[in-house]
Design a protein around this motif. Structure first.
Motif, PDB file in Angstrom:
ATOM      1  N   LYS A  15      -5.016 -36.452 -45.607  1.00  9.50           N
ATOM      2  CA  LYS A  15      -5.802 -36.557 -44.378  1.00  9.50           C
ATOM      3  C   LYS A  15      -7.212 -37.023 -44.693  1.00  9.50           C
ATOM      4  O   LYS A  15      -7.739 -37.904 -44.015  1.00  9.50           O
ATOM      5  CB  LYS A  15      -5.862 -35.239 -43.621  1.00  9.50           C
ATOM      6  N   LYS A  19      -8.551 -40.406 -43.162  1.00 12.96           N
ATOM      7  CA  LYS A  19      -9.690 -40.246 -42.252  1.00 12.96           C
ATOM      8  C   LYS A  19     -10.866 -41.098 -42.716  1.00 12.96           C
ATOM      9  O   LYS A  19     -11.472 -41.828 -41.916  1.00 12.96           O
ATOM     10  CB  LYS A  19     -10.083 -38.775 -42.185  1.00 12.96           C
ATOM     11  N   GLU A  23     -12.517 -44.194 -40.575  1.00 15.74           N
ATOM     12  CA  GLU A  23     -13.931 -44.161 -40.182  1.00 15.74           C
ATOM     13  C   GLU A  23     -14.688 -45.361 -40.744  1.00 15.74           C
ATOM     14  O   GLU A  23     -15.524 -45.946 -40.051  1.00 15.74           O
ATOM     15  CB  GLU A  23     -14.569 -42.845 -40.616  1.00 15.74           C
ATOM     16  N   VAL A  29     -12.512 -40.682 -35.489  1.00 18.51           N
ATOM     17  CA  VAL A  29     -11.460 -39.739 -35.862  1.00 18.51           C
ATOM     18  C   VAL A  29     -11.835 -38.356 -35.349  1.00 18.51           C
ATOM     19  O   VAL A  29     -12.924 -37.856 -35.610  1.00 18.51           O
ATOM     20  CB  VAL A  29     -11.240 -39.703 -37.388  1.00 18.51           C
ATOM     21  N   ASP A  31     -10.881 -34.736 -35.906  1.00 19.12           N
ATOM     22  CA  ASP A  31     -10.210 -33.936 -36.926  1.00 19.12           C
ATOM     23  C   ASP A  31      -9.822 -32.586 -36.333  1.00 19.12           C
ATOM     24  O   ASP A  31     -10.676 -31.768 -36.013  1.00 19.12           O
ATOM     25  CB  ASP A  31     -11.131 -33.753 -38.129  1.00 19.12           C
TER      26      ASP A  31
END
Length: 146
Positions: A15, A19, A23, A29, A31
């Motif tokens: 992740k 992520k 970005e 994103v 989270d």
């Protein structure tokens, strides 16, 4: 484009990598956790991601666990979610084109990170085909939720 992401402990590092990539490419994103490798229950995180997609806070979602299986099953229990577990870019393309999947599931223990990144790119860049036969099938899936 806004993308909600959620994971369990078995996919925390993937992740973070995905992520960061998103970005850097200009995506927003959201989270939804988890934020460590401490053991957690993936259904809680699948639900958190699905809620962001259903509320339109996010355009699409990505969920991750060790294999992608458990978290995809959990996500698909939520009315309105069509989550596709993908292990290659062809699956990612077809689940968007044919199923209008709104969440992608990935497995950290089953698929390499570079392949996952390619899958993510394919998933988020592929539109639904709007084909009549596909719309009809999606409607039948929605009927199953009733």
């Amino acid at each position: 484009m806004k993308i909600a992401m959620a994971n369990d402990h078995g996919a925390y590092s993937y992740k973070l990598e995905i992520k960061k990539m998103l970005e850097q490419e200009g995506y927003t994103v959201i989270d939804c956790g988890t934020n460590s490798e401490e053991s957690v229950d993936y259904p809680d995180y699948a639900k958190a991601c699905a809620e962001k997609v259903l509320s339109k806070e996010a355009d699409l979602g990505i969920v991750l666990c060790g294999t992608g299986i458990g978290i995809s099953i959990a996500a698909n229990k939520i009315k309105g979610i069509r989550c596709g577990l993908c292990t290659n870019t062809t699956m990612a393309r077809l689940t968007r084109e044919h199923n209008d999947a709104n969440i992608l599931a990935l497995g950290q223990r089953t698929t390499g990170i570079e392949t996952c990144k390619d899958i993510v790119h394919t998933f988020i860049k592929t539109p639904f085909s709007n084909g009549e036969r596909h719309k009809q099938r999606i409607e039948k899936i929605s009927e199953l939720e009733k």
